[in-house]
Design a protein around this motif. Sequence first.
Motif, PDB file in Angstrom:
ATOM      1  N   ARG A   1       0.839  -1.203   0.000  1.00 49.44           N
ATOM      2  CA  ARG A   1       0.000   0.000   0.000  1.00 49.44           C
ATOM      3  C   ARG A   1       0.870   1.247   0.000  1.00 49.44           C
ATOM      4  O   ARG A   1       0.551   2.236  -0.652  1.00 49.44           O
ATOM      5  CB  ARG A   1      -0.908  -0.020   1.238  1.00 49.44           C
ATOM      6  CG  ARG A   1      -1.721   1.244   1.420  1.00 49.44           C
ATOM      7  CD  ARG A   1      -2.758   1.125   2.506  1.00 49.44           C
ATOM      8  NE  ARG A   1      -2.308   0.449   3.710  1.00 49.44           N
ATOM      9  CZ  ARG A   1      -2.828   0.692   4.928  1.00 49.44           C
ATOM     10  NH1 ARG A   1      -3.772   1.598   5.062  1.00 49.44           N
ATOM     11  NH2 ARG A   1      -2.409   0.027   5.974  1.00 49.44           N
ATOM     12  N   TYR A   2       1.999   1.200   0.703  1.00 45.75           N
ATOM     13  CA  TYR A   2       2.893   2.354   0.791  1.00 45.75           C
ATOM     14  C   TYR A   2       4.054   2.234  -0.198  1.00 45.75           C
ATOM     15  O   TYR A   2       4.317   3.153  -0.978  1.00 45.75           O
ATOM     16  CB  TYR A   2       3.429   2.484   2.218  1.00 45.75           C
ATOM     17  CG  TYR A   2       2.342   2.682   3.245  1.00 45.75           C
ATOM     18  CD1 TYR A   2       1.713   3.916   3.392  1.00 45.75           C
ATOM     19  CD2 TYR A   2       1.930   1.633   4.062  1.00 45.75           C
ATOM     20  CE1 TYR A   2       0.704   4.099   4.323  1.00 45.75           C
ATOM     21  CE2 TYR A   2       0.921   1.809   5.003  1.00 45.75           C
ATOM     22  CZ  TYR A   2       0.315   3.039   5.130  1.00 45.75           C
ATOM     23  OH  TYR A   2      -0.685   3.211   6.054  1.00 45.75           O
ATOM     24  N   ARG A   3       4.742   1.110  -0.164  1.00 43.88           N
ATOM     25  CA  ARG A   3       5.912   0.962  -1.030  1.00 43.88           C
ATOM     26  C   ARG A   3       5.508   0.858  -2.491  1.00 43.88           C
ATOM     27  O   ARG A   3       6.220   1.343  -3.378  1.00 43.88           O
ATOM     28  CB  ARG A   3       6.714  -0.261  -0.599  1.00 43.88           C
ATOM     29  CG  ARG A   3       7.316  -0.113   0.791  1.00 43.88           C
ATOM     30  CD  ARG A   3       8.018  -1.363   1.248  1.00 43.88           C
ATOM     31  NE  ARG A   3       8.522  -1.213   2.612  1.00 43.88           N
ATOM     32  CZ  ARG A   3       9.063  -2.190   3.318  1.00 43.88           C
ATOM     33  NH1 ARG A   3       9.196  -3.395   2.780  1.00 43.88           N
ATOM     34  NH2 ARG A   3       9.489  -1.974   4.547  1.00 43.88           N
ATOM     35  N   GLY A   4       4.383   0.217  -2.751  1.00 43.46           N
ATOM     36  CA  GLY A   4       3.921   0.118  -4.123  1.00 43.46           C
ATOM     37  C   GLY A   4       3.501   1.466  -4.677  1.00 43.46           C
ATOM     38  O   GLY A   4       3.745   1.770  -5.853  1.00 43.46           O
ATOM     39  N   ALA A   5       2.869   2.278  -3.841  1.00 42.12           N
ATOM     40  CA  ALA A   5       2.495   3.621  -4.286  1.00 42.12           C
ATOM     41  C   ALA A   5       3.746   4.449  -4.578  1.00 42.12           C
ATOM     42  O   ALA A   5       3.789   5.216  -5.545  1.00 42.12           O
ATOM     43  CB  ALA A   5       1.638   4.303  -3.224  1.00 42.12           C
ATOM     44  N   ALA A   6       4.771   4.284  -3.745  1.00 45.45           N
ATOM     45  CA  ALA A   6       6.034   4.997  -3.978  1.00 45.45           C
ATOM     46  C   ALA A   6       6.671   4.540  -5.288  1.00 45.45           C
ATOM     47  O   ALA A   6       7.223   5.355  -6.046  1.00 45.45           O
ATOM     48  CB  ALA A   6       6.988   4.763  -2.808  1.00 45.45           C
ATOM     49  N   LEU A   7       6.600   3.240  -5.570  1.00 46.00           N
ATOM     50  CA  LEU A   7       7.146   2.720  -6.819  1.00 46.00           C
ATOM     51  C   LEU A   7       6.431   3.328  -8.021  1.00 46.00           C
ATOM     52  O   LEU A   7       7.065   3.725  -9.004  1.00 46.00           O
ATOM     53  CB  LEU A   7       7.017   1.197  -6.845  1.00 46.00           C
ATOM     54  CG  LEU A   7       7.422   0.494  -8.144  1.00 46.00           C
ATOM     55  CD1 LEU A   7       8.882   0.757  -8.475  1.00 46.00           C
ATOM     56  CD2 LEU A   7       7.152  -1.007  -8.043  1.00 46.00           C
TER      57      LEU A   7
END
Length: 232
Positions: A170-176
């Motif tokens: 939810r967080y790291r994927g959005a950053a990616l």
Amino acid sequence: MPASPDSSATPDCQPQDVDERAAWRARVQALASAADGIRQASDQWDAVSDSYCDEDGWPVDETGHADGKVARDAAAWEHVETFLAHGPEVLSGVRSAAQPADYLDGPISADLLRLRGIDSVLERAGEIRREWDQVIALMEGCMPGSRELYEERAREIRNPEGWHYADKLRYRGAALARAADHLADRISDNQSAHTGRVHAALARSASGQHGASPTSPPASATSDPPAMRRSR
């Protein structure tokens, strides 16, 4: 004289490059939507979870509480599948295109730092999916009624395990997705250059091997079959 059919414009104008750019942006948009989908599933559960619990946080409606988590986990896993389909390739592109200055300062420096550990998140989620595929393969030949029961039980194990990694994506994927969107033009140029080098190498190889017998490719290392894990 008119240009011959074999002559082409600059690489930036070639249709294949346009297709590559469009495909890249489609993958990035898919990841952004998947991250947002996980967030929505989490927010929807958080909005109602307290209604199933007493003031101390203990469930008073255990059935409703359990059903709510099941719905959250199932919705989130669908978006994890999107990350498994596109995440590794997008991550590789971002890391190839990002420069040291991007990590030190700039609009995506914080997002690039958030990508630490995303490799292991994707790998562990991939293991869960591979185990699911193994379970489904073992169900071949089962009677329809029995297969549905076994598949539902396997899903009840997979989705809660997958939620742990969905929550991280939810967080790291959005950053990616944000980093990949910012670097889209740079990544497209890198891909085009790589494609050009590959085509040139193939052309040189073909011209230098007239009459030569093809050599066998090196044997690829076979990976060990994934071990089945016990659900805790």
